[in-house]
Design a protein around this motif. Structure first.
Motif, PDB file in Angstrom:
ATOM      1  N   VAL A 189       0.850  -1.192   0.000  1.00 53.18           N
ATOM      2  CA  VAL A 189       0.000   0.000   0.000  1.00 53.18           C
ATOM      3  C   VAL A 189       0.887   1.244   0.000  1.00 53.18           C
ATOM      4  CG1 VAL A 189      -0.168  -0.033   2.528  1.00 53.18           C
ATOM      5  CG2 VAL A 189      -1.899   1.173   1.183  1.00 53.18           C
ATOM      6  N   LEU A 190       0.476   2.259  -0.754  1.00 54.82           N
ATOM      7  CA  LEU A 190       1.193   3.528  -0.721  1.00 54.82           C
ATOM      8  C   LEU A 190       1.136   4.113   0.679  1.00 54.82           C
ATOM      9  CD1 LEU A 190      -0.029   5.169  -4.064  1.00 54.82           C
ATOM     10  CD2 LEU A 190       2.282   4.368  -3.566  1.00 54.82           C
ATOM     11  N   THR A 191       2.217   4.718   1.112  1.00 55.44           N
ATOM     12  CA  THR A 191       2.258   5.272   2.462  1.00 55.44           C
ATOM     13  C   THR A 191       1.241   6.397   2.643  1.00 55.44           C
ATOM     14  OG1 THR A 191       4.033   6.798   1.802  1.00 55.44           O
ATOM     15  CG2 THR A 191       4.685   4.682   2.764  1.00 55.44           C
ATOM     16  N   THR A 192       0.773   6.973   1.550  1.00 56.13           N
ATOM     17  CA  THR A 192      -0.211   8.059   1.626  1.00 56.13           C
ATOM     18  C   THR A 192      -1.652   7.568   1.551  1.00 56.13           C
ATOM     19  OG1 THR A 192       0.008   8.342  -0.778  1.00 56.13           O
ATOM     20  CG2 THR A 192       1.377   9.743   0.620  1.00 56.13           C
ATOM     21  N   ASN A 193      -1.842   6.265   1.407  1.00 53.05           N
ATOM     22  CA  ASN A 193      -3.187   5.704   1.253  1.00 53.05           C
ATOM     23  C   ASN A 193      -3.854   5.576   2.627  1.00 53.05           C
ATOM     24  OD1 ASN A 193      -5.474   4.115   0.737  1.00 53.05           O
ATOM     25  ND2 ASN A 193      -4.454   3.031  -0.938  1.00 53.05           N
ATOM     26  N   ARG A 194      -5.014   6.201   2.781  1.00 51.99           N
ATOM     27  CA  ARG A 194      -5.712   6.168   4.066  1.00 51.99           C
ATOM     28  C   ARG A 194      -6.187   4.773   4.446  1.00 51.99           C
ATOM     29  NH1 ARG A 194     -11.315   9.379   2.444  1.00 51.99           N
ATOM     30  NH2 ARG A 194     -12.057   7.881   0.891  1.00 51.99           N
ATOM     31  N   ALA A 195      -6.244   3.863   3.476  1.00 51.44           N
ATOM     32  CA  ALA A 195      -6.670   2.490   3.774  1.00 51.44           C
ATOM     33  C   ALA A 195      -5.699   1.788   4.707  1.00 51.44           C
ATOM     34  CB  ALA A 195      -6.802   1.689   2.476  1.00 51.44           C
ATOM     35  N   MET A 196      -4.495   2.323   4.836  1.00 53.30           N
ATOM     36  CA  MET A 196      -3.512   1.711   5.714  1.00 53.30           C
ATOM     37  C   MET A 196      -4.027   1.596   7.146  1.00 53.30           C
ATOM     38  SD  MET A 196       0.486   2.711   6.178  1.00 53.30           S
ATOM     39  CE  MET A 196       0.242   3.749   7.604  1.00 53.30           C
ATOM     40  N   ARG A 197      -4.848   2.561   7.559  1.00 55.63           N
ATOM     41  CA  ARG A 197      -5.399   2.512   8.925  1.00 55.63           C
ATOM     42  C   ARG A 197      -6.326   1.310   9.103  1.00 55.63           C
ATOM     43  NH1 ARG A 197      -5.504   8.130   7.864  1.00 55.63           N
ATOM     44  NH2 ARG A 197      -7.716   8.089   7.316  1.00 55.63           N
ATOM     45  N   LEU A 198      -7.080   1.004   8.049  1.00 53.60           N
ATOM     46  CA  LEU A 198      -7.946  -0.173   8.099  1.00 53.60           C
ATOM     47  C   LEU A 198      -7.106  -1.439   8.204  1.00 53.60           C
ATOM     48  CD1 LEU A 198     -10.588  -1.773   7.789  1.00 53.60           C
ATOM     49  CD2 LEU A 198     -10.352  -1.518   5.301  1.00 53.60           C
ATOM     50  N   TYR A 199      -6.048  -1.508   7.419  1.00 50.59           N
ATOM     51  CA  TYR A 199      -5.185  -2.692   7.454  1.00 50.59           C
ATOM     52  C   TYR A 199      -4.571  -2.876   8.842  1.00 50.59           C
ATOM     53  CZ  TYR A 199      -5.521  -2.046   2.394  1.00 50.59           C
ATOM     54  OH  TYR A 199      -5.994  -1.873   1.115  1.00 50.59           O
ATOM     55  N   GLU A 200      -4.185  -1.773   9.470  1.00 44.02           N
ATOM     56  CA  GLU A 200      -3.621  -1.872  10.824  1.00 44.02           C
ATOM     57  C   GLU A 200      -4.661  -2.380  11.810  1.00 44.02           C
ATOM     58  OE1 GLU A 200      -0.164   1.596  10.727  1.00 44.02           O
ATOM     59  OE2 GLU A 200      -2.244   2.149  11.199  1.00 44.02           O
ATOM     60  N   ARG A 201      -5.894  -1.909  11.681  1.00 43.78           N
ATOM     61  CA  ARG A 201      -6.954  -2.389  12.578  1.00 43.78           C
ATOM     62  C   ARG A 201      -7.241  -3.867  12.362  1.00 43.78           C
ATOM     63  NH1 ARG A 201      -9.409   2.612  11.138  1.00 43.78           N
ATOM     64  NH2 ARG A 201     -10.887   1.550   9.739  1.00 43.78           N
ATOM     65  N   GLN A 202      -6.988  -4.343  11.158  1.00 49.82           N
ATOM     66  CA  GLN A 202      -7.223  -5.751  10.841  1.00 49.82           C
ATOM     67  C   GLN A 202      -6.055  -6.646  11.264  1.00 49.82           C
ATOM     68  OE1 GLN A 202     -10.751  -5.713  10.134  1.00 49.82           O
ATOM     69  NE2 GLN A 202     -10.092  -7.427   8.882  1.00 49.82           N
ATOM     70  N   GLY A 203      -5.012  -6.043  11.801  1.00 52.94           N
ATOM     71  CA  GLY A 203      -3.893  -6.842  12.306  1.00 52.94           C
ATOM     72  C   GLY A 203      -2.662  -6.856  11.438  1.00 52.94           C
ATOM     73  N   TYR A 204      -2.667  -6.091  10.348  1.00 53.01           N
ATOM     74  CA  TYR A 204      -1.483  -6.010   9.489  1.00 53.01           C
ATOM     75  C   TYR A 204      -0.447  -5.076  10.122  1.00 53.01           C
ATOM     76  CZ  TYR A 204      -4.045  -8.174   5.600  1.00 53.01           C
ATOM     77  OH  TYR A 204      -4.749  -9.035   4.798  1.00 53.01           O
TER      78      TYR A 204
END
Length: 238
Positions: A189-204
């Motif tokens: 994921v691009l470091t600027t992609n807001r989806a990264m927060r979702l991935y972190e909540r999912q355990g990534y």
């Protein structure tokens, strides 16, 4: 996404089910269900258009904004007549019966899931844009190691944002990976992609960072960085 020749020796990866829990999205959760992509015109057009819109910036960087409709037509047509594994690895999320999300998974041996007719692509985009687009698909392709699952792409229509569609798709990805005895699931994921927060909540969690330079810069766009994120999976589920 790859547009190389599909290896006919690839067959659907199956294993004994892990646990007794139903697949996330098999029954409605807040109106959201998940199913496999079907070899129909409706599904093909939905998937083609959503992927082009979701990755608009990257694709336009290679083919120009003017050629985005032609690229969507090509990708829609290319979603028809593929091998069974292509449809089994591609999951559609529906909200109240309307397709709103898409995700494709890859496992070991899935490097080239779909065939493509480059002549059709050339007729839509021209030689130079076709070359750039093919390079883009090759550079972003992934050779998945044994015991791992790769989230090749995941996208949700703007109309369904905030409805839990992305989370349920990722839950389903975990389930599918466990069914195939995978111990790790990962994505980029691009470091600027807001989806990264979702991935972190999912355990990534972030395992490494890549700078976009060389071929990656030419194919994806302006300088930036990509996080490689992964999540350990336990096969000991109820």
């Amino acid at each position: 996404m790859s547009y190389e020749q599909y290896n006919n020796s690839i067959s659907p990866v199956t294993s004994q089910p892990v646990g007794n829990s139903p697949a996330p999205g098999a029954t409605p959760i807040n109106g959201v269900t998940i199913r496999t992509l079907q070899d129909t015109t409706t599904d093909a057009e939905f998937a083609g258009k959503l992927v082009v819109e979701a990755f608009r910036g990257k694709i336009a960087h290679n083919v120009t904004e003017q050629k985005l409709p032609a690229t969507a037509r090509y990708m829609s047509a290319n979603n028809r007549g593929q091998a069974p594994a292509f449809y089994q690895r591609t999951l559609v999320a529906e909200l109240e019966g309307v397709p709103v999300g898409l995700m494709q998974l890859k496992f070991h041996g899935d490097k080239y899931l779909n065939t493509a007719d480059d002549n059709v692509l050339i007729s839509e985009l021209g030689c130079w844009r076709t070359l750039r687009f093919v390079c883009f698909t090759l550079v972003t392709d992934e050779d998945v190691k044994l015991g791992k699952c790769y989230v090749d792409h995941i996208c949700v229509d703007d109309s369904a944002r905030g409805r839990g569609v992305g989370k349920l798709l990722l839950d389903r990805a975990d389930y599918e990976a466990r069914q195939r005895q995978c111990h790790t699931i990962y994505l980029g994921v691009l470091t600027t992609n807001r989806a990264m927060r979702l991935y972190e909540r999912q355990g990534y969690h972030v395992t490494s960072t890549s700078s976009m330079c060389g071929c990656l810069y030419c194919c994806i766009g302006p300088p930036g960085k990509i996080y490689h994120m992964e999540k350990p999976l336990s096969t000991n589920v109820p």
